[in-house]
Design a protein around this motif. Sequence first.
Motif, PDB file in Angstrom:
ATOM      1  N   GLN A 136       0.423  -1.304   0.178  1.00 27.85           N
ATOM      2  CA  GLN A 136      -0.044  -0.433   0.004  1.00 27.85           C
ATOM      3  C   GLN A 136       0.797   1.458  -0.149  1.00 27.85           C
ATOM      4  OE1 GLN A 136      -3.028  -0.326   3.084  1.00 27.85           O
ATOM      5  NE2 GLN A 136      -3.702  -2.641   2.581  1.00 27.85           N
ATOM      6  N   VAL A 137       1.960   1.074   0.709  1.00 30.64           N
ATOM      7  CA  VAL A 137       3.360   2.258   0.953  1.00 30.64           C
ATOM      8  C   VAL A 137       3.218   2.246  -0.308  1.00 30.64           C
ATOM      9  CG1 VAL A 137       4.833   3.232   1.296  1.00 30.64           C
ATOM     10  CG2 VAL A 137       3.652   2.234   3.180  1.00 30.64           C
ATOM     11  N   ASP A 138       3.967   1.382  -1.323  1.00 32.72           N
ATOM     12  CA  ASP A 138       4.532   1.599  -2.505  1.00 32.72           C
ATOM     13  C   ASP A 138       3.827   2.247  -3.430  1.00 32.72           C
ATOM     14  OD1 ASP A 138       6.812   0.523  -1.424  1.00 32.72           O
ATOM     15  OD2 ASP A 138       6.600  -1.350  -2.412  1.00 32.72           O
ATOM     16  N   GLY A 139       2.401   1.280  -3.801  1.00 34.52           N
ATOM     17  CA  GLY A 139       0.829   2.219  -4.472  1.00 34.52           C
ATOM     18  C   GLY A 139       0.917   3.579  -3.921  1.00 34.52           C
ATOM     19  N   GLN A 156      -1.017 -12.275 -17.723  1.00 34.99           N
ATOM     20  CA  GLN A 156      -0.388 -12.629 -17.857  1.00 34.99           C
ATOM     21  C   GLN A 156      -0.508 -10.692 -17.282  1.00 34.99           C
ATOM     22  OE1 GLN A 156       2.617 -13.345 -16.115  1.00 34.99           O
ATOM     23  NE2 GLN A 156       4.631 -11.334 -16.191  1.00 34.99           N
ATOM     24  N   VAL A 157      -1.305 -10.399 -18.619  1.00 38.84           N
ATOM     25  CA  VAL A 157      -1.100  -8.370 -17.941  1.00 38.84           C
ATOM     26  C   VAL A 157      -1.773  -8.449 -16.642  1.00 38.84           C
ATOM     27  CG1 VAL A 157      -2.686  -6.910 -19.021  1.00 38.84           C
ATOM     28  CG2 VAL A 157      -1.252  -7.971 -20.621  1.00 38.84           C
ATOM     29  N   LEU A 158      -3.179  -9.857 -16.431  1.00 34.59           N
ATOM     30  CA  LEU A 158      -3.709  -9.276 -14.807  1.00 34.59           C
ATOM     31  C   LEU A 158      -3.361  -9.327 -13.387  1.00 34.59           C
ATOM     32  CD1 LEU A 158      -6.869 -10.925 -16.912  1.00 34.59           C
ATOM     33  CD2 LEU A 158      -6.682  -7.858 -16.086  1.00 34.59           C
ATOM     34  N   ARG A 214      -0.009  -8.024  -9.299  1.00 34.74           N
ATOM     35  CA  ARG A 214       0.943  -8.072  -8.065  1.00 34.74           C
ATOM     36  C   ARG A 214       1.832  -6.393  -8.246  1.00 34.74           C
ATOM     37  NH1 ARG A 214       4.890  -9.980 -10.506  1.00 34.74           N
ATOM     38  NH2 ARG A 214       4.296 -10.162 -12.406  1.00 34.74           N
ATOM     39  N   GLU A 215       1.739  -5.437  -9.220  1.00 33.89           N
ATOM     40  CA  GLU A 215       2.679  -4.367  -9.694  1.00 33.89           C
ATOM     41  C   GLU A 215       1.824  -2.923  -9.604  1.00 33.89           C
ATOM     42  OE1 GLU A 215       5.198  -4.694 -12.872  1.00 33.89           O
ATOM     43  OE2 GLU A 215       5.716  -6.773 -12.304  1.00 33.89           O
ATOM     44  N   HIS A 216       0.991  -3.461  -9.746  1.00 35.58           N
ATOM     45  CA  HIS A 216       0.123  -2.100 -10.073  1.00 35.58           C
ATOM     46  C   HIS A 216      -1.266  -1.643  -9.377  1.00 35.58           C
ATOM     47  CE1 HIS A 216       3.289  -0.801 -13.334  1.00 35.58           C
ATOM     48  NE2 HIS A 216       3.218  -1.956 -13.570  1.00 35.58           N
ATOM     49  N   GLY A 274     -14.253  -3.146  -5.946  1.00 35.15           N
ATOM     50  CA  GLY A 274     -14.827  -3.087  -6.996  1.00 35.15           C
ATOM     51  C   GLY A 274     -14.099  -2.739  -8.592  1.00 35.15           C
ATOM     52  N   SER A 275     -13.085  -1.551  -8.350  1.00 36.52           N
ATOM     53  CA  SER A 275     -11.990  -1.720  -9.601  1.00 36.52           C
ATOM     54  C   SER A 275     -10.455  -1.594  -9.327  1.00 36.52           C
ATOM     55  CB  SER A 275     -12.363  -0.122  -9.065  1.00 36.52           C
ATOM     56  OG  SER A 275     -12.803   1.253  -9.439  1.00 36.52           O
ATOM     57  N   GLY A 276     -10.471  -2.556  -7.515  1.00 28.77           N
ATOM     58  CA  GLY A 276      -9.542  -3.390  -8.359  1.00 28.77           C
ATOM     59  C   GLY A 276      -9.948  -5.526  -8.423  1.00 28.77           C
ATOM     60  N   VAL A 277      -9.692  -5.744  -7.529  1.00 27.82           N
ATOM     61  CA  VAL A 277      -9.954  -7.255  -7.513  1.00 27.82           C
ATOM     62  C   VAL A 277     -11.626  -7.945  -8.394  1.00 27.82           C
ATOM     63  CG1 VAL A 277      -8.274  -7.771  -5.553  1.00 27.82           C
ATOM     64  CG2 VAL A 277     -10.426  -7.410  -5.287  1.00 27.82           C
TER      65      VAL A 277
END
Length: 561
Positions: A42-45, A118-120, A125-127, A149-152
């Motif tokens: 969360q800090v990285d995001g 792989q895109v998903l 994992r990264e974004h 809702g907008s993520g997972v």
Amino acid sequence: MSNLFELHRALFERAQQACRDRACWSPFPEMPGKYPNAEAAQVDGRSAFTAHLLAGRFELDQPGRVGELGEEVSPYTQEPLGIRYPQADVNTLFDVAEAAMPAWAAAPIETRIGVLLQVLDVIYREHLFEIVHAVMHTAGQSFNMAYAGSGVNALDRGIEALVYADQAMRAVTPSARWERRFGPTDVKLQKTYRLVPRGVAVCFACASFPTWNAWPSMMASLATGNPVIVKPHPATVLPMAITVRVFRRVLAEAGFDPNLVTLALDSMAEPLGQVLVKHAKTAIVDFTGSVRFGQWVERNAHPAIAYTETAGCNTVVLAGADDLDAALRSLATTLCMFSAQMCTSPQNIYVPRDGVDTPQGKVPFAEVAQRLAAAVDELTRDPKKASMILATIQSPQTLALLHQMNEAGATRGQVLLSPRAYVHPDFPKARTSTPLMLKVTPAERDLYAEERFGPISFVIECENADDALTRATMDARTAGGLTAFLYATDEAFIAQAEAAYARAGAQLTTNLTGAMPLNFAAAYSDYHVTGLNPAGNATLTNLSFVAGRFGVVQSRRPVVA
């Protein structure tokens, strides 16, 4: 490249099973605190999102650059994000998309599916938390809703679209040997069946939930061999710009032309939507957004095929309840969720004039209306609690509509709840409002017979339960309805309602109370939109959502002895 599919094979096969049995499953943690190494992620995001603001320019190495655009304003700070994005020449985007298509379409199905999985995976994992903050500060969702809702859940819908694309394509056998006798002659033919992508897809991402519809639409088009031009709403560019950059990176790393996915920008003053829909090279249109433009798309997209989800008057029939307080609490929670800025939020609540059946007897209409208003007020009275459920108002136009409807309701009905701004505990300048609730009769149908986007609801007095059901299903048939909600104790009436809502093409939830929001839509299990009323013509996700994105072209020749 095929190794990518092997890398994700177990996940994909599990998703296939989930789509078959439609039970609860997701490969992703449901809450942000359960994400692997959650605190650091969360800090990285947050840092990645802040870096976009500090940079002021979003780098995207796509061709045809003609300038820069950027007009996003955070609903939380009401300050411009200050990010400029590359604007590209539309004709160039179509040209490079067409050039990229043959090699992609020629790749095996497993190769395409593997690259898209792989895109998903890279997004997750990264974004993921970078996109969560981007959604918060463009669409105005709360942190938890942006994650879920907008993520997972949007990632789940993307995987789901891949499952159906794979199913549709594998339903076509690649070749066949055919024999038949014609008179004295035996004719033997070798037949080949080729899957041919329809062409360039244009994907419109909406302002309030940019990823939830866009990701599965992009997956459906790309899996079936079509390139995609993404057209984000000018107010919510950043989540889709990050998305496009990830697609382009993964495609290039897999050996494909990154111009299979590009970004087309416009502004509120100079919209590009009609140009994209009517472009001679547009073959597919995915549109999520307003009813007005969605209907224009459906009328004008030809010869392109259009997949639409717009909005409607989602209805509630409140005829009876074993626990009326529990029903009203669940309904109040759903009315407040993200300030009802979801296409599945209920709006029109139909209640019999003589009251609602309960084990204690009839509860009069006026009391039901007051108790529902009190339940909403209880959820929104404390700013901290309100911030978690209401979040912000995405657009100033929604605030204007709230005030307009408040004035109309005061003269033509009774205002049960007046909207008011609340002070967000973390963002004191946030654009906020508590819900507006009006008590009306069917004489005020012009007020509620269309979607009133935002935290606006109507409690409508009806002659009886049958009248309530008739009026509610008429809303779905004429104005469109994605979801519908029923509270009743009479099994015969419940059966009647299920049949009536099925004819009206609205998904029905009956007698649900408790922690789950009434309008929660589960990937791999719940169908979203039926395509059977004016709320949209496409379903997330079924075979029809993908099958029209490619054609089958056959060739045949005599078998050589």
